[in-house]
Every structure is written in structure tokens, then in C-alpha cells.
Design an enzyme around this catalytic site. Sequence first.
Site, PDB file in Angstrom:
ATOM      1  N   GLY A  42      17.116  83.242 102.751  1.00 33.82           N
ATOM      2  CA  GLY A  42      16.367  83.174 101.596  1.00 33.82           C
ATOM      3  C   GLY A  42      15.139  81.999 101.675  1.00 33.82           C
ATOM      4  N   CYS A  43      16.259  80.767 101.225  1.00 29.24           N
ATOM      5  CA  CYS A  43      16.121  79.264 101.322  1.00 29.24           C
ATOM      6  C   CYS A  43      15.900  79.191 102.864  1.00 29.24           C
ATOM      7  CB  CYS A  43      17.588  78.535 100.732  1.00 29.24           C
ATOM      8  SG  CYS A  43      17.738  79.402  98.658  1.00 29.24           S
ATOM      9  N   THR A  44      16.049  78.822 104.009  1.00 31.45           N
ATOM     10  CA  THR A  44      16.287  78.282 105.108  1.00 31.45           C
ATOM     11  C   THR A  44      14.338  79.133 105.330  1.00 31.45           C
ATOM     12  OG1 THR A  44      18.631  78.834 105.414  1.00 31.45           O
ATOM     13  CG2 THR A  44      16.534  79.090 107.726  1.00 31.45           C
ATOM     14  N   ALA A  47      11.899  76.720 103.348  1.00 34.08           N
ATOM     15  CA  ALA A  47      12.300  75.133 103.851  1.00 34.08           C
ATOM     16  C   ALA A  47      11.620  75.523 105.200  1.00 34.08           C
ATOM     17  CB  ALA A  47      13.478  75.376 104.014  1.00 34.08           C
TER      18      ALA A  47
END
Length: 147
Positions: A42-44, A47
Site C-alpha cells: 500500500g505504501c509503495t 509513493a
Amino acid sequence: ETTTACPDCEVVKEDGTETVLSALWKDSGVVLFFYPKANTPGCTKQACGFRDDYSKFVKAGYTVFGMSADSSKSQTTWKTKYSLPYSLLSDLSKDRKGLKALGVNKPPASIVRSHIVIEKGGTVKEICHGVSPKDSFEGALKTCTAK
């Protein structure tokens, strides 16, 4: 309409240099996006969304920064792996003082996925807590490009 000044705090860039948030918005608007852990799916996605639209943020007068409580080493690894064109910041204070001041700390040791759009000089234009990865970069861009 009330204006809110963004809280200031000490942060560490992925290269290990220390700075304060207020130095970031001195010369341009800033988008700070917050993620629980670098190099997770999710963070990737979040970003890379900011990466893919990076030139649009810059054109609108905003500099993008990602922020978490990850170590500088894991931030650098992630930044390199995905060619992220912006700096990644860390709140490495023991009590997560900066993350708490910004309203994104999630006890005991996580972060609420969020973004804050800050105008040049430090006035908060938008705060979104608990957003999806996609809504984070799309919402921030919409706020930055709104006339």
C-alpha cells in the site's frame, strides 16, 4: 475562514541530514504524505503515485516529501528501488513527537496513512487522515492544482 499553521518538528532525511519541517515550506508549497512502513504494497502504491505525478506537483509550486518512522537506511533502499524523485523524511524521536504533532501517529508504533498540503510560509491548505493510497496522491494533486 481560519488558517492553521503547520506544526514544526525535527526530521531526518533519508541521507541522514537533519532539518526542521519549517525549512521545507520556506520557499515553496509542500505536500507531506505519511505512510506506515516503507516498501510495503500500500505504501509503495502511494509513493509511486506521488512519483508518477511529481512533475505536476512541482509545476503547481509544491515540493513533495514522504514521511514515516522508518530508519534512514530503509528509506534510502525504498527510494532507490522505486526511483522516488523526492526526499523521504523520518521522525526518529523516541516519543514520535513530530508524528503526534502532525496528527498521524497510530499507537503503539504505526502511522495513519495521510497527507497534508501546506502553502508556502506554513499555512495548512488541506489535511486528510486515513486515506487510501490512491486517494492520497489524487486528492493532494487536486488540492495543489485547484485555483
